[in-house]
Design an enzyme around this catalytic site. Structure first.
Site, PDB file in Angstrom:
ATOM      1  N   HIS A 127      -8.916  -3.441  -2.483  1.00  0.00           N
ATOM      2  CA  HIS A 127      -8.105  -2.706  -1.871  1.00  0.00           C
ATOM      3  C   HIS A 127      -8.546  -1.117  -1.705  1.00  0.00           C
ATOM      4  O   HIS A 127      -8.651  -0.559  -0.617  1.00  0.00           O
ATOM      5  CB  HIS A 127      -6.635  -2.750  -2.159  1.00  0.00           C
ATOM      6  CG  HIS A 127      -5.666  -2.127  -1.623  1.00  0.00           C
ATOM      7  ND1 HIS A 127      -4.641  -2.882  -0.944  1.00  0.00           N
ATOM      8  CD2 HIS A 127      -5.400  -0.784  -1.554  1.00  0.00           C
ATOM      9  CE1 HIS A 127      -3.624  -2.005  -0.522  1.00  0.00           C
ATOM     10  NE2 HIS A 127      -4.224  -0.636  -0.852  1.00  0.00           N
ATOM     11  N   GLU A 128      -8.871  -0.491  -3.018  1.00  0.00           N
ATOM     12  CA  GLU A 128      -9.220   0.608  -2.924  1.00  0.00           C
ATOM     13  C   GLU A 128     -10.429   1.075  -2.227  1.00  0.00           C
ATOM     14  O   GLU A 128     -10.778   2.221  -1.650  1.00  0.00           O
ATOM     15  CB  GLU A 128      -9.086   1.191  -4.355  1.00  0.00           C
ATOM     16  CG  GLU A 128      -7.862   1.151  -5.188  1.00  0.00           C
ATOM     17  CD  GLU A 128      -6.667   1.749  -4.330  1.00  0.00           C
ATOM     18  OE1 GLU A 128      -6.999   2.634  -3.579  1.00  0.00           O
ATOM     19  OE2 GLU A 128      -5.602   1.173  -4.337  1.00  0.00           O
ATOM     20  N   HIS A 159     -10.339   1.202   1.339  1.00  0.00           N
ATOM     21  CA  HIS A 159      -9.516   2.566   1.728  1.00  0.00           C
ATOM     22  C   HIS A 159     -10.971   3.553   2.091  1.00  0.00           C
ATOM     23  O   HIS A 159     -10.640   4.422   2.956  1.00  0.00           O
ATOM     24  CB  HIS A 159      -8.664   3.221   0.619  1.00  0.00           C
ATOM     25  CG  HIS A 159      -7.356   2.836   0.716  1.00  0.00           C
ATOM     26  ND1 HIS A 159      -6.657   3.101   1.867  1.00  0.00           N
ATOM     27  CD2 HIS A 159      -6.602   2.415  -0.045  1.00  0.00           C
ATOM     28  CE1 HIS A 159      -5.311   2.671   1.822  1.00  0.00           C
ATOM     29  NE2 HIS A 159      -5.259   2.231   0.451  1.00  0.00           N
ATOM     30  N   CYS A 208       0.879  -1.168   0.102  1.00  0.00           N
ATOM     31  CA  CYS A 208       0.018  -0.045   0.182  1.00  0.00           C
ATOM     32  C   CYS A 208       0.948   1.245   0.141  1.00  0.00           C
ATOM     33  O   CYS A 208       1.841   1.259   0.574  1.00  0.00           O
ATOM     34  CB  CYS A 208      -0.944   0.099   1.134  1.00  0.00           C
ATOM     35  SG  CYS A 208      -1.855   1.443   1.441  1.00  0.00           S
TER      36      CYS A 208
END
Length: 229
Positions: free
Chosen positions: A173-174, A177, A131
């Site tokens: 993953h995004e 976030h 990351c």
């Protein structure tokens, strides 16, 4: 593991001010690092806080920061902006053996607003992941092999799109976030490695050598099919 991050503490006016300050700076903004509050709070849903021009400029800037890093995804909270906006693009040349094992294929540039993903099926894939907001580290994360992503395009249209393999990992993953979740929250922490130690000892397309050497399993992340993230 349960994650229940708080909502962002910034109101719409503060969010707009933050965006305008970054856009008017004339330089690429830094990527904030773990410990910054924007990374640990749920970002505000995008509902017109920015004008079309501001949104377009922000997406362009985020793409530039992502390329400069370099990375394959960037979420607005990584610039300290608590809005549900992320950009994705994976055009890197990758070792063919690694690409085949990880099911990694090129991902055309995509800007996503207010994304939500749902696991499709029950198959998980476990690989090292890093990351841009945890510089110099990576760890193994078990994630659904295939997901359905629902999001808004920058023009406001609603989109549903399935992603598989490494592309599915990027969108998860995004999207995480934007909900105050970092990959280490889902990781096999015994696998956590500095980039240098990973390169020295565990660099291979899969994770079997690291599993044996560091003593962790592939992970059984709780991603029930049908649950929205």
């Amino acid at each position: 593991m349960s994650h229940n991050p708080p909502e962002t503490a910034l109101n719409n006016e503060q969010i707009r001010d933050t965006v305008e300050r970054i856009l008017s700076a004339g330089t690429l903004p830094p990527i904030v690092q773990a410990g910054h509050p924007a990374l640990r709070q749920r970002a505000a849903a995008f509902d017109g806080q920015l004008s079309a021009n501001q949104l377009d400029r922000l997406i362009t800037l985020m793409r530039q920061v992502m390329h400069e890093a370099p990375g394959v995804g960037l979420a607005a909270p990584q610039l300290g902006i608590p809005l549900q906006i992320a950009v994705l693009e994976d055009q890197y040349d990758v070792d063919p053996e690694a690409a085949a094992l990880r099911k990694r294929s090129p991902l055309e540039f995509l800007a996503i607003l207010n994304p939500r993903y749902t696991a499709v099926g029950t198959e998980l894939a476990s690989f090292y992941e890093g990351c841009l907001s945890l510089n110099g580290l990576q760890a193994v994360v078990a994630r659904p092999e295939k997901v359905l992503l629902e999001f808004q395009a920058p023009d406001g249209s609603a989109v549903q799109q399935e992603f598989a393999g490494w592309q599915a990992r990027i969108v998860q993953h995004e999207t995480d976030h934007l909900n105050g979740i970092l990959y280490v929250d889902r990781a096999q922490l015994r696998s956590l490695s500095s980039n240098a130690e990973y390169a020295a000892h565990w660099a291979e397309p899969g994770i079997s050598r690291a599993q044996a050497g560091l003593g962790f399993d592939a992970g059984t992340a709780p991603f029930p099919a049908g649950q929205v993230y």
